[in-house]
Design an enzyme around this catalytic site. Sequence first.
Site, PDB file in Angstrom:
ATOM      1  CG  HIS A 131      -0.204  -0.055   2.528  1.00  0.00           C
ATOM      2  ND1 HIS A 131       0.241   1.061   3.190  1.00  0.00           N
ATOM      3  CD2 HIS A 131       0.172  -1.105   3.296  1.00  0.00           C
ATOM      4  CE1 HIS A 131       0.838   0.717   4.306  1.00  0.00           C
ATOM      5  NE2 HIS A 131       0.815  -0.606   4.395  1.00  0.00           N
ATOM      6  CG  ASP A 132      -0.417   4.232   1.296  1.00  0.00           C
ATOM      7  OD1 ASP A 132      -1.280   4.982   0.812  1.00  0.00           O
ATOM      8  OD2 ASP A 132      -0.639   3.473   2.266  1.00  0.00           O
ATOM      9  N   GLY A 149       5.085  -1.032   2.793  1.00  0.00           N
ATOM     10  CA  GLY A 149       4.220   0.114   2.570  1.00  0.00           C
ATOM     11  C   GLY A 149       4.980   1.418   2.491  1.00  0.00           C
TER      12      GLY A 149
END
Length: 267
Positions: A131-132, A149
Amino acid sequence: MNDPHLNSQQTPRIHPTAIIEPRATLADDVQVGPWTLIGSDVEIDSGTVINSHVVVKGPTKIGRNNRIFQFASVGEDCQDKKYAGERTFLEIGENNIIREGCTIHRGTLQDRGLTYIGNNNLFMAYVHIAHDCVIGNDCILANNSTLGGHVTLGDGVILGGFTGIHQFSTVGAYSMTAGHSTVFKDIPAFVMVSGNPAAAHGMNFEGMRRRGYSQALITCLKQAYRIIYRQGLRTVEALDKLETMESTPELQLLIDSVKNSTRGITR
């Protein structure tokens, strides 16, 4: 000459066993293989080919001329325990190759809510992009590379197989890791690292030559590397010395990657 019999034998653009949910939007020429699921809030642009047994969930936007191979999972909820089902996003640019078994997760509200991938990247089998993450253009991630992440990769990064990048790390443009490297800190632009924990071992000079850098420019970057790594200077002292060198865009890229490091640079 059009032959109706031949046309009837062509493979369908969307395989009849594929599931395309009603709120998905696909360009007219997108190809989807058997047993693939395209979820709601997925947008796929022209020329993209998705093989069999792929899952794409949204909100996800996929650009033109990408190729996604079998058993990839693209746009799934992230593995962050703080994630509680919020509406977050994945955006993929153009001309990317996503090989077998890759996993790419959407963002979280603790960051921008977006995982972003640029153009012309190659993700070999079983790469994980958490994520991200933000990935630039023209990167190559070899088999089983894993990004925690909030990781950022600059343009032209090459990760050797089984490389692991710790969350919140930044990997500078045109840098390179050896296979099985474990990266806990930021990697400056052009620098090569290896080991667990990863340590710097020179610069990606062969990559520079392939990009057409002059010998004078390569010598300049080599001198900058020595200032950062070979003269026993603290980072702030090295930066002061680098600022006295004749400026080029490439040298400035290296300087900025050191100056903007939040985790400290890989030594």
